[in-house]
Design a protein around this motif. Structure first.
Motif, PDB file in Angstrom:
ATOM      1  N   LYS A  21      17.198 -33.504 -33.863  1.00 22.12           N
ATOM      2  CA  LYS A  21      16.045 -32.886 -33.807  1.00 22.12           C
ATOM      3  C   LYS A  21      16.473 -31.363 -33.339  1.00 22.12           C
ATOM      4  CE  LYS A  21      12.437 -34.639 -31.810  1.00 22.12           C
ATOM      5  NZ  LYS A  21      11.300 -35.245 -31.033  1.00 22.12           N
ATOM      6  N   ALA A  22      17.466 -31.082 -32.291  1.00 24.41           N
ATOM      7  CA  ALA A  22      17.925 -29.953 -32.065  1.00 24.41           C
ATOM      8  C   ALA A  22      18.463 -29.184 -33.082  1.00 24.41           C
ATOM      9  CB  ALA A  22      19.041 -30.170 -31.011  1.00 24.41           C
ATOM     10  N   MET A  23      19.010 -29.572 -34.251  1.00 20.19           N
ATOM     11  CA  MET A  23      19.381 -28.966 -35.574  1.00 20.19           C
ATOM     12  C   MET A  23      18.187 -28.688 -36.471  1.00 20.19           C
ATOM     13  SD  MET A  23      22.671 -31.556 -36.104  1.00 20.19           S
ATOM     14  CE  MET A  23      23.204 -30.832 -37.666  1.00 20.19           C
ATOM     15  N   GLY A  24      16.960 -28.964 -36.098  1.00 18.35           N
ATOM     16  CA  GLY A  24      15.974 -28.776 -36.916  1.00 18.35           C
ATOM     17  C   GLY A  24      15.626 -29.550 -38.085  1.00 18.35           C
ATOM     18  N   ILE A  25      16.273 -30.974 -37.819  1.00 15.74           N
ATOM     19  CA  ILE A  25      16.278 -31.971 -38.647  1.00 15.74           C
ATOM     20  C   ILE A  25      15.138 -32.778 -38.499  1.00 15.74           C
ATOM     21  CG2 ILE A  25      17.414 -33.987 -39.924  1.00 15.74           C
ATOM     22  CD1 ILE A  25      19.950 -32.351 -39.508  1.00 15.74           C
ATOM     23  N   GLN A  26      14.391 -33.040 -39.516  1.00 18.52           N
ATOM     24  CA  GLN A  26      13.300 -34.136 -39.231  1.00 18.52           C
ATOM     25  C   GLN A  26      13.851 -35.468 -38.962  1.00 18.52           C
ATOM     26  OE1 GLN A  26       9.993 -34.741 -42.030  1.00 18.52           O
ATOM     27  NE2 GLN A  26       8.899 -36.392 -40.597  1.00 18.52           N
ATOM     28  N   THR A  27      13.510 -36.348 -37.814  1.00 16.37           N
ATOM     29  CA  THR A  27      14.185 -37.642 -37.648  1.00 16.37           C
ATOM     30  C   THR A  27      13.291 -38.807 -38.011  1.00 16.37           C
ATOM     31  OG1 THR A  27      13.573 -37.501 -35.321  1.00 16.37           O
ATOM     32  CG2 THR A  27      15.876 -36.603 -35.837  1.00 16.37           C
ATOM     33  N   ILE A  28      13.760 -39.359 -38.807  1.00 15.18           N
ATOM     34  CA  ILE A  28      12.957 -40.779 -38.960  1.00 15.18           C
ATOM     35  C   ILE A  28      13.906 -41.781 -38.788  1.00 15.18           C
ATOM     36  CG2 ILE A  28      11.996 -42.082 -40.801  1.00 15.18           C
ATOM     37  CD1 ILE A  28      12.172 -39.456 -42.693  1.00 15.18           C
ATOM     38  N   VAL A  29      13.069 -42.758 -37.786  1.00 20.79           N
ATOM     39  CA  VAL A  29      13.936 -43.879 -37.195  1.00 20.79           C
ATOM     40  C   VAL A  29      13.441 -45.051 -37.597  1.00 20.79           C
ATOM     41  CG1 VAL A  29      14.330 -45.088 -34.996  1.00 20.79           C
ATOM     42  CG2 VAL A  29      14.646 -42.634 -35.229  1.00 20.79           C
ATOM     43  N   ALA A  30      14.071 -46.065 -37.997  1.00 16.69           N
ATOM     44  CA  ALA A  30      13.948 -47.501 -38.526  1.00 16.69           C
ATOM     45  C   ALA A  30      14.627 -48.426 -37.383  1.00 16.69           C
ATOM     46  CB  ALA A  30      14.380 -47.631 -39.881  1.00 16.69           C
TER      47      ALA A  30
END
Ligand SMILES: Nc1ncnc2c1ncn2[C@@H]1O[C@H](COP(=O)(O)OP(=O)(O)O)[C@@H](O)[C@H]1O
Ligand SMILES: [Mg+2]
Length: 399
Positions: A21-30
């Motif tokens: 998230k801090a890298m500006g990446i969208q996080t999708i968690v499964a």
């Protein structure tokens, strides 16, 4: 915006989620549903079993992910391998993942490629005469399920009267029709973190392990550097490099377990992901970079520079650090938890996994952890002394 699928929402995946998230990446968690801290941090959540490869592949396709990753657990490694193969993503192959999560395949690889490892036999559950097949192994031996982790299904057996109970323990902890029995290697347990990128071993960092002696050894903390004779370190590196090649591990972090006996490193196992119990943090602190960030960058397809590692290794300038889990000595409910440590830049992290009111287990295996402490210092002695002091100032009351 890049999209990263993170498998697992537990304590060991939280730093991946936060870093991405801090890298500006969208996080999708499964992850399977449960009381997992990663759910509230993720941008998007899928409540699915991470071992359900078809489901995860569907999600990966639908989301058009740029990478898939986990940390600290083997549970989803096969899924990662399969999804990477299927979608052409950067990461370990399905074949390597299968080898890394099946103790029989792994041992067979080691045998074939001459990696030093305990002598073993494959035993079928339907083999009534199995004691015969292990007659030529020297006692004590370890009975092991091939597909479990965290010491589940593993028993040390000192004489044949213990075989049946050990076999039963495997049976209760496996989905497989067979298991392995291997010679017990009496020695000092240690490990190493490593990373392979495009076939190149970018670094190997041996570390000492603090081991809790339960039914088997359970790692409860780590420290680096691990002070060994240079020939021993060289041998450990050689065994790790050989094991990684034998297993065809590539574009992934490696978590290696070793036993040192008579100056020789025996490979217990290699995992295709970074280690649990503060091991990714150990790498970050030692080399002075954010290891999670590098793991994520490789996973989303970037070529990552690890040249700091060579510099640090050649000048022996890594930052000494040590960590230990917080544990409870009984089952119960947390009544209170306090960290009485004054702020100190060398206390890198004090983490409580639970809140007062949460129920916890008497510590037996890794997942029973209730927190951790990480320290660093000018020397390893300093880091360890501070770790012990910091641990004394932490009070967790369980009733
Ligand atoms: N051959 C062996 N000799 C001595 N100790 C062993 C051996 N195999 C396993 N152990 C002990 O059991 C622990 C768990 O075994 P391991 O093969 O690493 O399985 P897991 O996947 O559960 O971590 C090790 O960390 C070590 O303490
Ligand atoms: Mg292990």
């Amino acid at each position: 915006m890049k999209k990263l699928l993170i498998l697992g929402a537990g304590i060991y995946q939280v730093p991946l989620i936060k870093t991405a998230k801090a890298m500006g990446i969208q996080t999708i968690v499964a992850s399977i549903p449960g009381n997992y801290p990663g759910f509230e941090l993720a941008d998007k959540v899928y409540y699915e079993n991470t071992t359900d490869y078809q489901k995860i592949l569907e999600i990966a396709k639908e989301e058009g992910i740029d990478g898939i990753v986990t940390a600290g657990t083997d549970v989803a490694v096969i899924t990662i391998g399969k999804v990477c193969d299927e979608l052409g993503l950067k990461g370990l192959s399905a074949e390597a993942a299968e080898c890394a999560t099946d103790k029989l395949l792994m041992k067979q690889c080691y045998e074939k490629y001459g990696v030093r490892s305990a002598k073993f036999r494959r035993i079928s559950f339907d083999d009534a005469d199995y004691a015969k097949s292990i007659e030529d192994l020297t006692l004590p031996v370890m009975f092991k399920s091939v597909d479990s982790s965290g010491s589940r299904g593993i028993t040390k057996v000192d004489d044949p009267s213990g075989f049946e109970a050990a076999r039963q323990n495997v049976l209760e902890n496996t989905r497989s029709g067979y298991f392995i029995v291997e010679e017990y290697v009496e020695g000092e347990e240690f490990g190493a973190q490593a990373f392979v990128q495009d076939g190149k071993l970018e670094f190997i960092l041996p570390h000492g392990d603090y081991v809790f002696k339960g039914d088997t050894g359970v790692p409860v903390g780590h420290f680096a550097p691990y002070d060994l004779d240079s020939e021993v370190i060289e041998d450990a590196r050689k065994q790790l490099a050989g094991a990684a090649r034998a297993m065809q591990l590539d574009n992934c972090a490696i978590n290696a377990d070793f036993i040192l006996k008579d100056g020789k490193t025996y490979v217990l196992e290699l995992g295709g992901r970074s280690g649990a119990t503060c091991l990714a943090e150990l790498v970050s602190i030692y080399y002075g970079f954010d290891y999670y960030e590098k793991i994520i960058r490789v996973a989303i397809g970037e070529k990552v520079d690890f040249s700091e590692c060579d510099k640090v290794d050649s000048t022996l300038s890594g930052t000494p650090n040590a960590s230990h889990l917080l544990m409870s000595d009984k089952d119960g409910i947390i009544v209170s938890q306090t960290d009485g440590n004054a702020p100190d830049p060398d206390i890198c992290e004090v983490q409580f996994d639970y809140k007062p009111g949460d129920s916890v287990h008497k510590f037996k295996v890794g997942p029973h952890r209730i927190g951790h402490v990480i320290t660093k210092g000018k020397s390893l002695d300093d880091a360890v002394a501070l770790l012990n002091k910091a641990l004394e100032n932490i009070h967790i009351e369980v009733e």
